[in-house]
Design an enzyme around this catalytic site. Structure first.
Site, mmCIF file in Angstrom:
data_model
loop_
_atom_site.group_PDB
_atom_site.id
_atom_site.type_symbol
_atom_site.label_atom_id
_atom_site.label_comp_id
_atom_site.label_asym_id
_atom_site.label_seq_id
_atom_site.Cartn_x
_atom_site.Cartn_y
_atom_site.Cartn_z
ATOM 1 N N HIS A 101 0.832 -1.208 0.000
ATOM 2 C CA HIS A 101 0.000 0.000 0.000
ATOM 3 C C HIS A 101 0.866 1.257 0.000
ATOM 4 O O HIS A 101 0.621 2.188 -0.781
ATOM 5 C CB HIS A 101 -0.917 -0.001 1.229
ATOM 6 N N GLU A 102 1.875 1.290 0.861
ATOM 7 C CA GLU A 102 2.759 2.455 0.903
ATOM 8 C C GLU A 102 3.566 2.570 -0.386
ATOM 9 O O GLU A 102 3.852 3.678 -0.851
ATOM 10 C CB GLU A 102 3.682 2.382 2.122
ATOM 11 N N HIS A 105 1.608 4.441 -2.846
ATOM 12 C CA HIS A 105 1.706 5.901 -2.715
ATOM 13 C C HIS A 105 2.966 6.427 -3.410
ATOM 14 O O HIS A 105 2.937 7.496 -4.034
ATOM 15 C CB HIS A 105 1.736 6.295 -1.236
#
Length: 233
Positions: A101-102, A105
């Site tokens: 998920h990071e 980003h």
């Protein structure tokens, strides 16, 4: 008339408060559960993040440990992807989901994902507005008709904070979608139970953003109602 010590508009916040409490409980329980479920690939969150970054030509992004629990984040200013120790070293479905998920980003940042750019652009004003909006508004409310300018200014500033929360939703949902697709396509999670488990972790985390957005919207509605009541006095 609304008095400083009696504000019936607080009742508007009850649904958002309930959602926020539920979201925190859901995040903790879901993360705790899936942090004990090991991914069959056996790789760590740090290894997944590094591999996915390199595959997307983001070799300049550093993966490092950050203190605390569930403090994972990507810092676009320094190009650092920070994972809590549990997720950095962990091989669980939760660790891999959070790490990917990071990474999502970081990829958004590199690709200049429009909602992320908008969120970053309004962040200074939103941060400033969330700090000053309520003091300005309630000082204006105290002064009655003479304080209408301060109330209006407080509402305007808080609107930027609300906009920031609203824009955050597509940014987070998009990062989670990227994460799940990468984890499955690269073979870090097996289709079915493992992908479903990681999805549950990320969906639970998304609830916190929904709760924050709901709280911000209801707070804005509350300020508008108080402003209207003061105008009618």
């Amino acid at each position: 008339m609304f008095f400083p010590f009696y504000d019936p508009t607080y009742i508007l916040l009850i649904p958002a408060i309930i959602l926020a409490v539920y979201a925190q409980i859901k995040v903790q329980s879901t993360f705790d559960h899936y942090s004990r479920v090991r991914a069959s690939s056996g790789v760590t969150g740090a290894q997944v993040a590094r591999a996915l970054l390199d595959k997307n030509n983001l070799t300049d992004v550093v993966v490092e440990i950050t203190p605390g629990r569930l403090t994972d984040h990507y810092d676009p200013r320094t190009k650092r992807l920070r994972l809590s120790a549990e997720n950095y070293h962990g091989t669980s479905l939760a660790a891999l989901g959070v790490a990917a998920h990071e990474t999502g980003h970081a990829i958004q940042h590199a690709q200049e994902y429009i909602p992320l750019n908008l969120r970053n652009a309004i962040f200074p004003v939103a941060s400033f507005g969330s700090s000053l909006a309520f003091p300005l508004f309630f000082i204006g409310l105290w002064f009655g008709r003479g304080g209408t300018f301060l109330m209006d200014l407080g509402i305007l500033l808080f609107t930027f904070a609300v906009l920031f929360q609203v824009i955050t939703l597509p940014v987070e949902f998009n990062a989670s979608g990227r994460a799940l697709r990468m984890l499955e396509s690269e073979g870090y999670l097996m289709r079915g139970g493992e992908v479903a488990g990681a999805r549950k972790v990320l969906s639970a985390a998304a609830l916190t953003y929904l709760a924050a957005t709901a709280m911000a919207l209801l707070q804005l509605l509350r300020l508008v109602l108080l402003r209207g009541a003061r105008r009618d006095d």
